[in-house]
Design an enzyme around this catalytic site. Sequence first.
Site, PDB file in Angstrom:
ATOM      1  N   HIS A   1      25.783  28.957 -15.541  1.00 29.21           N
ATOM      2  CA  HIS A   1      25.837  28.184 -16.782  1.00 29.21           C
ATOM      3  C   HIS A   1      27.150  28.466 -17.523  1.00 29.21           C
ATOM      4  O   HIS A   1      27.813  27.527 -17.993  1.00 29.21           O
ATOM      5  CB  HIS A   1      24.623  28.557 -17.649  1.00 29.21           C
ATOM      6  N   GLU A   2      27.523  29.743 -17.625  1.00 34.05           N
ATOM      7  CA  GLU A   2      28.742  30.087 -18.371  1.00 34.05           C
ATOM      8  C   GLU A   2      29.991  29.603 -17.642  1.00 34.05           C
ATOM      9  O   GLU A   2      30.919  29.092 -18.274  1.00 34.05           O
ATOM     10  CB  GLU A   2      28.812  31.592 -18.633  1.00 34.05           C
TER      11      GLU A   2
HETATM   12 NI    NI Z   1      25.876  27.202 -22.918  1.00 37.49          NI
END
Ligand code: NI
Length: 191
Positions: A144-145
């Site tokens: 996600h990051e």
């Molecule tokens: Ni985020």
Amino acid sequence: MAVREILQIGHPVLASRAEEVAPDAIASPEVQGWVDDLIDTMRHAHGAGIAANQVGIPYRLFTVEVGDNPRYPYKPRIPLTVLINPEIRFLSDRTYDGNEGCLSVPNLRGTVARHLEIGVSGYNREGEPVSFEVRGYSAGTWQHELDHLDGILFPHRVTDPRTFCSWSVFVEYHQPAFAEYVRGLVAEWGA
Ligand code: NI
């Protein structure tokens, strides 16, 4: 050190690919200040992670930390990690369905398929190369990051738009089953 404003979905800096940090600049007061601001902002917002372009810094670094996080009571812990110029490789084709949210996408959750076994590499804040493997539910946090640094937000990856829901609806109707699913993953993978 400062808590910065978190940009919201649609902001051009969030939608753009962030630039590499020159390795010999990591020790500079500017980059070290970015790292401190990311940690402060992530903790202040009770996020599991935050990417630099979420606070308007268009460079490739993020922080991750999961402790006793009231937003994610079912999440396995992750010690504070700073990663600069991060890269991820997939170690297998196995995926799981994570329920994701984002500090830049207020009051929305959705289901995203994430790889279960990944290799993560980059530089730490001391400018040293680091490399480690992550298996299990926590692997999604890193993906996600890293997505943020490529201008990708979780709604772009949602496999079924019908899984979108608000926080309160998630907590009332979906969190118990999802927490059970995560406990199963943690039991299998240990993270
Ligand atoms: Ni985020």
